[in-house]
Design a protein around this motif. Structure first.
Motif, PDB file in Angstrom:
ATOM      1  N   LYS A  61       0.837  -1.204   0.000  1.00  0.00           N
ATOM      2  CA  LYS A  61       0.000   0.000   0.000  1.00  0.00           C
ATOM      3  C   LYS A  61       0.870   1.251   0.000  1.00  0.00           C
ATOM      4  O   LYS A  61       0.542   2.257  -0.618  1.00  0.00           O
ATOM      5  CB  LYS A  61      -0.917   0.028   1.233  1.00  0.00           C
ATOM      6  CG  LYS A  61      -2.086  -0.932   1.144  1.00  0.00           C
ATOM      7  CD  LYS A  61      -2.998  -0.753   2.365  1.00  0.00           C
ATOM      8  CE  LYS A  61      -3.816  -2.008   2.619  1.00  0.00           C
ATOM      9  NZ  LYS A  61      -4.436  -2.004   3.957  1.00  0.00           N
ATOM     10  N   ALA A  62       1.976   1.196   0.737  1.00  0.00           N
ATOM     11  CA  ALA A  62       2.888   2.343   0.789  1.00  0.00           C
ATOM     12  C   ALA A  62       3.795   2.403  -0.443  1.00  0.00           C
ATOM     13  O   ALA A  62       4.646   3.284  -0.532  1.00  0.00           O
ATOM     14  CB  ALA A  62       3.723   2.288   2.066  1.00  0.00           C
ATOM     15  N   MET A  82      -1.160   3.220  -2.548  1.00  0.00           N
ATOM     16  CA  MET A  82      -2.088   4.322  -2.284  1.00  0.00           C
ATOM     17  C   MET A  82      -1.696   5.596  -3.008  1.00  0.00           C
ATOM     18  O   MET A  82      -2.522   6.470  -3.220  1.00  0.00           O
ATOM     19  CB  MET A  82      -2.121   4.598  -0.772  1.00  0.00           C
ATOM     20  CG  MET A  82      -2.754   3.470   0.024  1.00  0.00           C
ATOM     21  SD  MET A  82      -2.283   3.524   1.781  1.00  0.00           S
ATOM     22  CE  MET A  82      -2.886   5.133   2.246  1.00  0.00           C
ATOM     23  N   LEU A  83      -0.410   5.732  -3.341  1.00  0.00           N
ATOM     24  CA  LEU A  83       0.044   6.901  -4.099  1.00  0.00           C
ATOM     25  C   LEU A  83       0.249   6.473  -5.547  1.00  0.00           C
ATOM     26  O   LEU A  83       0.607   5.329  -5.803  1.00  0.00           O
ATOM     27  CB  LEU A  83       1.383   7.409  -3.544  1.00  0.00           C
ATOM     28  CG  LEU A  83       1.371   7.995  -2.142  1.00  0.00           C
ATOM     29  CD1 LEU A  83       2.795   8.325  -1.705  1.00  0.00           C
ATOM     30  CD2 LEU A  83       0.496   9.235  -2.074  1.00  0.00           C
ATOM     31  N   PRO A  84       0.060   7.383  -6.502  1.00  0.00           N
ATOM     32  CA  PRO A  84       0.318   7.002  -7.893  1.00  0.00           C
ATOM     33  C   PRO A  84       1.807   6.722  -8.082  1.00  0.00           C
ATOM     34  O   PRO A  84       2.644   7.438  -7.524  1.00  0.00           O
ATOM     35  CB  PRO A  84      -0.109   8.248  -8.682  1.00  0.00           C
ATOM     36  CG  PRO A  84      -0.080   9.371  -7.703  1.00  0.00           C
ATOM     37  CD  PRO A  84      -0.339   8.788  -6.349  1.00  0.00           C
TER      38      PRO A  84
END
Lengths: 243, 243
Positions: A61-62, A82-84
């Motif tokens: 996720k990170a 979770m980040l592009p």
């Protein structure tokens, strides 16, 4: 490496990263040596398996596995980041990028390395900190061994004519011979042994000659396992390099 | 300590643990120094906050917070351990055992320590590995600082008559004076500075005098922060010791 991509991919940058990763591996083994084997972690159903699986899901996720330098131990059904992801051109050839020999690494770590590194005693009850420490060791070793993909990519780019015939002939032994430099391997083994002495010494009493992890174990780890597995990754990568 | 409980609680065992924890702290800072600040991790909503919260939930399942040596950064609503906790008599006095100053530690780590330790550059995109590295630093520092509870417990047991009047008078300054030994503090600062030189050196070129984390930063970290906060924990613990 990593985010900077192609621009920094050369033999010197790869070498520097491999040397720096030695420190990380040795630090992680020294930390693992604080705990005894704690075999209850490894019984079925394995608490370590659960811990690594869940940790990898969180790290995915990170964004951990966006990086081509990272390979999960349980890569199936990892959640998306979770980040592009950053946009940069892939460094590795696509068919070789997915090589993952973590199962071998996990198995060897559990059966061979832990007993050589763990503190005396059989169980101190510190399962969570031991599992976190196992994860750090496994990730450091996995990263180092799979770095063979970058080593192979650089070597191939530097002289494709040397590797192409053996790749086309699917000649594993020939490739292995091209990738083997005994004097370099001896120098690595000496260096990691020295690092284990430097980092694992009793700083208050260096003359005691006691080390948190036996330097010979680290040299053996590299000679019998890290270096051969890195070369195995290199050969597998090169075999797919012209796909 | 830990699982062995009372039997091993004495000033020598506490001292040994504190000295060993210095290595862990310095290793973790050296690992953090591989990455630049990566401030995107710390923007609101904070990815680091999420990462630590979720990591602690997982480690709680594996039993981390059963140990009186471990204090969570986000202690509310942690899940229960999956294994039954070992049965041993608590070492710490119950009203002091729950002291938790991780908010201070977290804040200081983010604002003061990361900028002193991080690599140059502002962002390399390695958020997951940076977050894992932050977690390792924070847990090592938190453990060291909250170890003040054990230090205070040992000191109190060794000579309750020295501490009781100041405890009954709620005399924080008097307690702080009883716990302060400047020559010991200077020796600790010198030792951690030396360890930062030994562990952070370039093993291939020790004569270069370059270190992965500045030794003066580690000495400053201990002098201005780790030691004072440990004493703060000791004072808070002693104030509750006769409840």
């Amino acid at each position: 490496m990593g985010e900077e991509g192609d621009r920094l991919l050369n033999l010197e940058s790869v070498r520097k990263s491999l040397v720096r990763q030695e420190d990380t591996i040795i630090f992680s083994l020294i930390e693992r040596s604080k705990y005894p084997i704690n075999s209850r972690l490894y019984h079925q159903p394995s608490l370590l398996h659960f811990f690594i699986n869940e940790s990898e899901a969180l790290q995915a996720k990170a964004g951990r596995y966006i990086s081509p330098e990272e390979n999960a131990f349980f890569p199936d059904s990892l959640p998306p980041p979770m980040l592009p992801p950053p946009k940069h051109k892939p460094v590795l050839h696509p068919s070789g990028a997915s090589i993952n020999i973590n199962e071998k690494i996990f198995d060897h770590y559990l059966k061979t390395l832990i007993p050589l590194v763990a503190a005396e005693g059989s169980d101190d009850g510190n399962y969570a900190t031991t599992a976190a420490s196992d994860l750090a060791c496994l990730q450091a070793l996995s990263r180092r061994i799979h770095f063979g993909k970058f080593v192979a990519e650089v070597k191939f780019r530097d002289s494709p004519q040397d590797y192409t015939p053996a790749i086309l002939a699917k000649d594993k032994e020939g490739l292995m011979a091209l990738l083997t430099f005994e004097s370099v391997e001896e120098a690595i083994k000496k260096r990691v042994e020295k690092k284990a002495m430097v980092f694992g010494q009793d700083v208050e009493k260096p003359e005691s000659g006691t080390y948190k992890v036996k330097p010979a174990v680290v040299s053996q780890l590299y000679g019998e396992w890290v270096i051969p597995l890195t070369k195995f990754v290199q050969v597998e990568y090169l075999l797919r390099r012209l796909d």
